[in-house]
Design an enzyme around this catalytic site. Structure first.
Site, PDB file in Angstrom:
ATOM      1  N   VAL A  44       0.842  -1.194   0.000  1.00  0.00           N
ATOM      2  CA  VAL A  44       0.000   0.000   0.000  1.00  0.00           C
ATOM      3  C   VAL A  44       0.878   1.246   0.000  1.00  0.00           C
ATOM      4  O   VAL A  44       1.739   1.414   0.852  1.00  0.00           O
ATOM      5  CB  VAL A  44      -0.945   0.011   1.224  1.00  0.00           C
ATOM      6  CG1 VAL A  44      -2.123  -0.906   1.016  1.00  0.00           C
ATOM      7  CG2 VAL A  44      -0.209  -0.374   2.513  1.00  0.00           C
TER       8      VAL A  44
ATOM      9  N   GLY B 298       1.271   5.523  -2.091  1.00  0.00           N
ATOM     10  CA  GLY B 298       0.583   6.598  -2.789  1.00  0.00           C
ATOM     11  C   GLY B 298       0.177   6.223  -4.193  1.00  0.00           C
ATOM     12  O   GLY B 298      -0.852   6.678  -4.701  1.00  0.00           O
TER      13      GLY B 298
ATOM     14  N   GLU C 104      -4.347  10.357   9.898  1.00  0.00           N
ATOM     15  CA  GLU C 104      -4.171   9.425  11.017  1.00  0.00           C
ATOM     16  C   GLU C 104      -4.309  10.143  12.358  1.00  0.00           C
ATOM     17  O   GLU C 104      -4.953   9.639  13.284  1.00  0.00           O
ATOM     18  CB  GLU C 104      -2.807   8.744  10.923  1.00  0.00           C
ATOM     19  CG  GLU C 104      -2.568   7.735  12.031  1.00  0.00           C
ATOM     20  CD  GLU C 104      -1.237   7.012  11.893  1.00  0.00           C
ATOM     21  OE1 GLU C 104      -1.024   6.049  12.659  1.00  0.00           O
ATOM     22  OE2 GLU C 104      -0.410   7.399  11.039  1.00  0.00           O
TER      23      GLU C 104
ATOM     24  N   ASN D 241       1.089   3.503   8.950  1.00  0.00           N
ATOM     25  CA  ASN D 241      -0.119   3.869   9.686  1.00  0.00           C
ATOM     26  C   ASN D 241      -0.390   2.841  10.785  1.00  0.00           C
ATOM     27  O   ASN D 241      -0.579   1.656  10.506  1.00  0.00           O
ATOM     28  CB  ASN D 241      -1.311   3.957   8.732  1.00  0.00           C
ATOM     29  CG  ASN D 241      -2.562   4.449   9.422  1.00  0.00           C
ATOM     30  OD1 ASN D 241      -3.162   3.754  10.229  1.00  0.00           O
ATOM     31  ND2 ASN D 241      -2.968   5.674   9.090  1.00  0.00           N
TER      32      ASN D 241
ATOM     33  N   ALA E 217     -13.009 -25.403   7.729  1.00  0.00           N
ATOM     34  CA  ALA E 217     -12.326 -24.474   6.830  1.00  0.00           C
ATOM     35  C   ALA E 217     -12.553 -23.063   7.350  1.00  0.00           C
ATOM     36  O   ALA E 217     -13.539 -22.791   8.042  1.00  0.00           O
ATOM     37  CB  ALA E 217     -12.850 -24.614   5.402  1.00  0.00           C
TER      38      ALA E 217
ATOM     39  N   ALA F  16     -15.968 -16.241   6.948  1.00  0.00           N
ATOM     40  CA  ALA F  16     -16.683 -17.137   7.857  1.00  0.00           C
ATOM     41  C   ALA F  16     -15.852 -18.347   8.247  1.00  0.00           C
ATOM     42  O   ALA F  16     -14.931 -18.754   7.533  1.00  0.00           O
ATOM     43  CB  ALA F  16     -17.982 -17.599   7.188  1.00  0.00           C
TER      44      ALA F  16
ATOM     45  N   ASP G  11     -17.505 -13.188  -6.289  1.00  0.00           N
ATOM     46  CA  ASP G  11     -16.233 -13.780  -5.852  1.00  0.00           C
ATOM     47  C   ASP G  11     -15.960 -15.059  -6.627  1.00  0.00           C
ATOM     48  O   ASP G  11     -15.779 -16.139  -6.056  1.00  0.00           O
ATOM     49  CB  ASP G  11     -16.279 -14.057  -4.345  1.00  0.00           C
ATOM     50  CG  ASP G  11     -14.902 -14.321  -3.754  1.00  0.00           C
ATOM     51  OD1 ASP G  11     -13.897 -13.995  -4.416  1.00  0.00           O
ATOM     52  OD2 ASP G  11     -14.834 -14.845  -2.626  1.00  0.00           O
TER      53      ASP G  11
END
Length: 534
Positions: A130, A132, A178, A258, A341, A346, A451
């Site tokens: 992650v 800019g 932040e 962050n 699993a 979930a 998905d």
């Protein structure tokens, strides 16, 4: 041998010196802080031209070496801003020629991963990168780092910076936001956009700016932006972790500093019983040491670049680069014995329903999400998934039989679908075509799965069964259909790169028997909006 690395893909100039063993001997950098607005490519290039010579001298002095002791020059070849990249490449070529030493151009994104692995000891992680300019979920497979998920529009760091500029907070926006978030009094609901393992931040940014114009406090908006955006980031990382079954997560890139994001990702890793790694803060942002270390690896395994091959590549994809030094770990996630699993959303348990064997899918509360986001996602996704599963049957598509649903508790009880996951049968081209037809029937009925990965399509006997509609929705928009299929394409490319092209072509062939729209053009259009895609 000592390698001197030069970084300058955007506004930060960096120089580092690293030896063959991975010892960082020096690390020097100078960011460009614009007086107003964002980063202008020409200004970034001028900044690099001014500071590269100074930083080289400072780095050598810190390392206690003479410039003539440098045996290899490495530089960021891309991705990044064209003028900035060209300035760095010119400096690197000039230095290599003057010292008469080899030169290598390296991928900036992979540099972040490799300095992270070097400094943390992570061996084969799922990486959340992650910054800019980039937002990607990356993992190693079949000789390369594969992009399992990424932003479909702007990077998370760019989103934070844009909000800060528009609200008068200045640049860079991340640190200011932040600090403001710590003073918030309430959460303001903002768009939460996760599409498979991809994410979108443009809607969140637009909504936040409109809330600001309507009088919402900057403190509450800063808090709400962070909680929403970071929850999305952790969720897609969680999805990649569940899909790859790796047992390590690495957070890297400038936004990794962050504290809230770090804490959220660490919490998710604890819930999944996997390791969490993050490099020291000085190695999170763009820096020369990561370029020098990656240069050492590239030179050792591939050798030097010819001078004519040191041109820059503005849209240099992470998954374009062979990484022969990497090995896939055989270690996997070890789950508690009572859990069959564990997906991103979930826990899955085996149970009994009126004497019948069943699967219990429990959307557990996520410790990394605040209650305002967590409860809404759990209940709304449970309700919607139940509806989608039932309506898919009406479209002639096989789905599990539902026995019971508790939306408020996030619990679904259904039949267990036993069979072969599509990810283990992608070489069957006839099957790929049948899967395409089934997806076409879903879309024709206005059902978007949300998905479509190789784990959520099960081959049971002769039937194609779709499971896990947790990110699904109802839509007849060709845009949503294209994104749905793109999720499947990227899933195939991430785990079966050699077979993905033929397999996905057959999927589209079958899809075309049901849906007449020019879906291939739509998929290409959506892909073109992504970061660093041709």
């Amino acid at each position: 041998m000592l390698c001197l690395g030069i970084e300058g893909t955007a506004e930060k100039t960096g120089v580092g010196i690293v030896d063959e063993a991975g010892n960082v001997l020096s690390l020097r950098g100078k960011p460009l802080i614009p007086e107003k607005g964002g980063i202008h490519p020409r200004e970034a290039a001028e900044h690099h031209a001014k500071w590269i010579p100074r930083l080289i001298a400072e780095a050598c002095r810190d390392a206690g070496v003479e410039l003539g002791e440098i045996g290899l020059i490495s530089f960021s070849r891309g991705p990044g801003l064209g003028p900035a990249l060209r300035t760095v490449a010119t400096a690197a070529r000039t230095l290599a020629l003057s010292l008469d030493v080899p030169i290598v151009g390296v991928n900036h994104c992979i540099g972040h991963i490799e300095i992270g692995r070097l400094t943390t000891g992570a061996s084969d992680p799922v990486s959340l990168y992650v910054s800019g300019g980039n937002t990607q979920v990356i993992a190693f497979n079949e000789g390369r780092y594969r992009v399992f998920g990424e932003t479909l529009d702007i990077a998370v760091g760019n989103m934070l910076d844009q909000f800060a500029r528009e609200s008068g907070l200045g640049h860079p926006g991340g640190p200011v936001i932040e600090q403001l978030a710590l003073k918030a009094s309430e959460y303001i609901e903002l768009p939460y956009s996760v599409k498979g393992m991809d994410i979108s931040f443009s809607g969140l940014l637009t909504a936040a700016l409109r809330k600001m114009e309507a009088g919402a406090s900057l403190e509450d908006l800063a808090y709400s932006i962070q909680e929403t955006a970071f929850s999305m980031l952790v969720e897609v990382t969680e999805r990649a972790l569940a899909y790859t079954e790796k047992n390590q997560v690495l957070l890297c890139g400038g936004v990794a500093v962050n504290r809230r994001l770090r804490d959220m990702l660490r919490e998710m890793c604890q819930e999944h019983h996997v390791e969490f790694h993050m490099p020291p803060p000085e190695y999170c942002g763009d820096n020369g040491a990561m370029i020098a270390w990656l240069g050492q690896l590239v030179y050792k395994y591939r050798g030097p670049d010819a001078l004519e091959d040191t041109t820059v590549v503005q849209r240099y994809r992470t998954d374009e680069v062979d990484v022969p030094w990497m090995r896939e770990s055989e270690a996997g996630i070890e789950l508690p014995p009572d859990i069959l699993a564990k997906g991103a959303e979930a826990n899955i348990y085996r149970g009994q329903w009126i004497g019948r064997p069943c699967i219990i899918k429990e959307r557990i509360s996520k410790g990394y999400r605040i209650p305002e986001i967590d409860q809404k996602l759990r209940s709304s996704r449970t309700r919607r998934e139940a509806r989608l599963i039932n309506q898919a049957k009406g479209a002639g598509v096989h789905t599990p039989v539902l026995f019971d649903v508790d939306p408020d508790g996030g619990v679904m009880v259904m039949e267990e679908v036993r069979g072969t996951p599509f990810r283990d049968a992608v070489e069957d081209t006839e099957l790929c075509s049948r899967i395409g037809e089934a997806i076409g029937r879903l879309h024709h009925a206005g059902i978007i799965h949300g998905d479509l990965t190789g784990s959520n399509i099960i081959i049971r006997g002769g039937d194609v069964v779709f499971i896990d509609f947790g990110l699904g929705r109802f839509s007849d928009e060709i845009e949503d259909m294209g994104v749905d299929l793109l999720v499947l394409k990227k899933s195939l490319e991430s785990t079966h790169y050699a077979l993905a092209g033929e397999c996905f072509s057959r999927v589209l062939e079958g899809y075309g028997k049901i849906i007449d729209a020019d879906i291939q053009s739509k998929i290409r259009e959506i892909e073109s909006r992504g970061r660093y895609t041709d």
